[in-house]
Design a protein around this motif. Structure first.
Motif, mmCIF file in Angstrom:
data_model
loop_
_atom_site.group_PDB
_atom_site.id
_atom_site.type_symbol
_atom_site.label_atom_id
_atom_site.label_comp_id
_atom_site.label_asym_id
_atom_site.label_seq_id
_atom_site.Cartn_x
_atom_site.Cartn_y
_atom_site.Cartn_z
ATOM 1 N N TYR A 1 9.984 76.924 48.212
ATOM 2 C CA TYR A 1 9.815 76.589 49.718
ATOM 3 C C TYR A 1 8.137 77.180 49.919
ATOM 4 O O TYR A 1 7.569 76.412 50.785
ATOM 5 N N CYS B 1 5.002 74.969 51.285
ATOM 6 C CA CYS B 1 3.960 75.315 52.593
ATOM 7 C C CYS B 1 2.599 75.157 52.042
ATOM 8 O O CYS B 1 1.766 74.703 52.847
ATOM 9 N N LEU C 1 0.654 72.461 54.157
ATOM 10 C CA LEU C 1 -0.125 73.233 55.133
ATOM 11 C C LEU C 1 -1.471 74.092 54.705
ATOM 12 O O LEU C 1 -2.150 74.195 55.767
ATOM 13 N N PRO D 1 2.773 80.382 56.257
ATOM 14 C CA PRO D 1 2.760 80.863 57.659
ATOM 15 C C PRO D 1 3.326 82.499 57.361
ATOM 16 O O PRO D 1 4.121 83.048 56.818
ATOM 17 N N LEU E 1 6.941 83.877 57.707
ATOM 18 C CA LEU E 1 7.659 83.715 56.279
ATOM 19 C C LEU E 1 7.541 85.147 55.430
ATOM 20 O O LEU E 1 8.145 85.793 54.844
ATOM 21 N N LEU F 1 1.124 67.701 66.948
ATOM 22 C CA LEU F 1 2.029 66.637 67.294
ATOM 23 C C LEU F 1 1.679 65.907 68.257
ATOM 24 O O LEU F 1 2.144 64.441 68.319
ATOM 25 N N MET G 1 4.751 76.646 58.219
ATOM 26 C CA MET G 1 6.140 76.687 58.069
ATOM 27 C C MET G 1 6.684 75.311 58.872
ATOM 28 O O MET G 1 7.720 75.275 59.645
ATOM 29 N N ALA G 2 5.856 74.319 58.597
ATOM 30 C CA ALA G 2 6.542 73.177 59.271
ATOM 31 C C ALA G 2 5.457 71.815 58.844
ATOM 32 O O ALA G 2 4.465 72.162 58.775
ATOM 33 N N LYS G 3 6.444 70.994 58.899
ATOM 34 C CA LYS G 3 5.611 69.634 58.487
ATOM 35 C C LYS G 3 5.585 68.853 59.682
ATOM 36 O O LYS G 3 6.506 68.060 59.769
ATOM 37 N N HIS G 4 4.193 68.873 60.409
ATOM 38 C CA HIS G 4 4.459 67.911 61.518
ATOM 39 C C HIS G 4 3.666 66.665 61.131
ATOM 40 O O HIS G 4 2.452 66.488 60.998
ATOM 41 N N PRO G 5 4.433 65.665 60.964
ATOM 42 C CA PRO G 5 4.149 64.453 60.682
ATOM 43 C C PRO G 5 3.317 63.576 61.947
ATOM 44 O O PRO G 5 3.624 63.947 63.171
ATOM 45 N N ALA H 1 5.109 61.979 64.904
ATOM 46 C CA ALA H 1 6.210 62.571 65.492
ATOM 47 C C ALA H 1 6.266 62.139 67.076
ATOM 48 O O ALA H 1 7.344 61.874 67.665
#
Lengths: 210, 210, 210, 210, 210, 210
Positions: A45, A49, A53, A57, A60, A119, B1-5, B8
């Motif tokens: 994981y 990331c 990214l 982060p 984590l 986003l 910590m996030a896959k922001h397509p 979205a």
């Protein structure tokens, strides 16, 4: 309305503050909790990331002193924020930031404010969520969603059937109501863990998607 | 910590929000108050803003329906924020933002958050002032200054001699105490004028000094 | 419902308090800021105060350590409180007192409570503004005005279009709304300067227009 | 700092307010509760009020719809405020006003503010208790007493042994602590009965002992 | 969802807490106020308590250092809670608990929570009043009654004619409104006396009517 | 001090409330979310609850509309409340109840109040945690722990290094501080999910360990 000369910051003040306010990506929390060896799942994981990214982060890394806690956090986070839902990912991030703004949580505002900018493709929207979501000119659906999430954050003892009725009137299903509550609840948890431990955000967030 | 397509944001949501949350630099407040002809002094001041900043801050345009009010505002603002003082310009801007954060004033947080970023050369410091000044690792002097300003904003009825004593212990003179109070007071005024009229910041501030 | 004998105050208590609670017209604030020489304009203004009021209000003496600050304060005060407006002078003073009551500002409650008594010719109205404006039986217009001013004082982040709509429904123009906001904002400033410096009112106010 | 012309009150406003804000000594509460015949005890007590004060306080008339309630109220009031105690009568009245100020109770502030003026012979002390007791320059004993009473009013759930210890350090006995608590408690009761019923004070209080 | 082994409490913790949290029926308040000899009336009243309840409530023992205070308290309590009224005894106890819950008064919640359980024959109703009366599914009449009592407790300065109108719409007479206010007011008094003195409830209440 | 006749509850009131306030173990939340088929893991977990507790806690049934959410909740709950920690299980339950009391969450107060009674063997301790933990006579360690947890709940933005220092001074390690924060955070989450959905506790809790 202001002529801000570049030299306004006295050398004295600059020195006193140097390396202090800036997030330096080395000290993540005020607690000394040495990282445990990553389990294979969590190692994978973290690698994902890094790949997607460009960094892991800090939240984590903060949980990484204990693999059970880290895994439980990741499982809940990913389900709430990324799994299919009647709420878009942006809507879930807007809840995250509006809740964190009520709670004045530095870590979550920096990290999730960046997510809203990214986003939405609308950087001022991120600032509005951080500063006062009521000043944003939002569609009724989003306003109702945030009003519920923030009331639940500020005065949960006053939430009653008429609050749920307002969400239904704005087009939300019972499942959507659960998701709004669960995301708002989750950030009421992580906001407190972050503040209690003085968690610092990765410095890269500040410039993202500006 | 996030896959922001990037995708979205649903088209529906984007449309509903288009041109709405973003500050559009045309509607400055929710009040219809047609601008008065600028007096020669104020015309010169607006020209200087254009020259030095590249734009006229919206708060000035908001006051420009009445030259007496505009002049009085400019005179007080310039004395408080730019005249010689024991407080640096950056310190005065930090007070401005910490006060505006308590009051959750969108206009002032955007405009003066940019000023903190610019004057300090430390963009995260601007975010810290907006989000929670207590999370910043400040020199004692600045922390004492902001604690006083925010207590004065939140619960002025509790301010007493021991609060002034704390400022003196942090090295502030009586004149400095006046200036801290006057700047904190001023933003308690402008925050309210801005919120009462839904004043919108110039969009250029969002990206400044990031 | 009480027989208050004149001798109830023990000598001990009286001595401890003598010259202490009473405003003594010599120490105006807790800050040592020696007065600057009055500029010709300000000298003329002080003379006019003496002539019309019989005294110079202490707030002016408090600002008199710096002519620029004093002039800026006087210019803004006189424009807001005395210039032509859709709000009567009494209405502006009622806002001043209701705002100062929320903030529990001793100086402003004494000075502007006296103004409400004088301008209204109705001494209990002054007490009502000081104690709880909601207990006054006011015309709808004045009640709407004070509700807006006090909400703006207490929770400015909640002020939105529907608050302005309520003022319009009560007969206020957009210019009137600006004036309500500006007066409420101004006293949110001066209340804080007064509390921060422990400003004491001229003792003469207490008996005025009773 | 203000030229308040006598004619500032527009005829329109005056008319709208006439006989409204002023306490008119006829309508005592918003509830229609016809007075019961006075019992001999209560008739004697009312007569004594007329003789000593020149009037019967409206709170007594408000309770007079039921002799049991009136007698119970009078018995408790007279014991608390007038019976021998380590607290002077003035101190008990200062507690009454500081508590009523926190609760913003118009009736009690008017009636007991007058009592503080009368018992102390120091009219500004009455105004200070009404406006912000923290701005008064009180002997330590009185300040400790009021701090306890107001904390008990505002956040009783936080009162603990260290609060009682502060009173003991200021010279109060355990019996005195009971009396401070009992007087503060009593006004937390009567404040609420007065606000709940919109009780209006006798107009004579406003001018008393100014 | 929890396996609570009986041995979870460490011996250390148990020892530290032994005889400490439990109400021990010997130390009633934190104040040393030796009991006065009971007057014949009060002796008879205490005997009646023993006979009907099996014990004398600690609040009575707390007041028993002074017969005048004890008698005044008993007279007011019995009139308010037991005399004929448009409110049932259960309704009066529900007000007592909802008010005490806002004020977080341990003594009154324990004693009057037991009374709600007993009078209603519905133990969860007692818990609901203690925890959050808004979560109870109450008839409209009772909900309106408690909303008024709790608003009067929390923010009495906001109570106005429309609050009384809501009670009338729920079927309450003017006399009933007085009684709601008087009961709510009374517990705002006793809550504070109990907290100020750290009054401890008789331990027998905890198990009553479970 | 109270003669509570068994018949005080009028038939009318009883009928209006019948089956309403009592938790009826059938309607668990206000949301219609049909249960999903239990996964083998969750089926085994529910069976274990039945075996050990005699029932499945309603919060688990509430999450059972989605196995991913249920599993994530169970994993986090069991790690936080039951896994080895420097905090005893009772201490973790005390945090749960003190946090839930601040938030006035009916579900969590009923369920975890029962756990405190059971784990401590001291039923009044459960009531103290529900009503006001400050009234409990706790060892310093437990008081420091609850003060931190409740401050984090009520005003997380004020939590700073000196709060962590107080925990360390009370004997807590950095890992313990994490656990206090994590448990307090978790109940700030579940409190909100419970209130947002009007979650009702299993009725069996009310009588447990009284």
């Amino acid at each position: 309305m202001a002529k801000h000369p570049k030299k306004a910051l006295s050398k004295h003040a600059k020195k006193a503050r140097a390396g202090a306010t800036a997030d330096d990506d080395t000290t993540i929390t005020a607690l000394k909790l040495p990282p445990a060896p990553l389990s294979p799942d969590m190692a994978a994981y973290f690698a994902k990331c890094e790949e997607k990214l460009g960094f892991v982060p800090n939240v984590l890394k903060a949980y990484a002193f204990d693999m059970t806690k880290l895994s439980a956090f990741v499982a809940m986070y990913n389900d709430l924020m990324l799994a299919p839902s009647g709420l878009s990912k942006l809507e879930r991030e807007m809840i995250a930031v509006a809740v964190s703004a009520h709670n004045r949580c530095y870590y979550c505002l920096v990290a999730h404010g960046a997510a809203v900018r990214q986003l939405s493709g609308d950087p001022p929207l991120g600032d509005l969520m951080v500063m006062n979501y009521r000043a944003a000119r939002l569609p009724k659906r989003e306003r109702a969603m945030l009003d519920f999430a923030v009331k639940l954050t500020a005065e949960q003892w006053l939430v009653e059937e008429e609050d749920r009725a307002r969400l239904r009137a704005a087009g939300f299903s019972d499942r959507d109501i659960w998701d709004i509550a669960a995301v708002a609840g989750f950030f009421n948890m992580t906001n407190r863990v972050a503040s209690a431990t003085d968690m610092r955000p990765n410095s890269v967030y500040h410039q993202q998607s500006r």
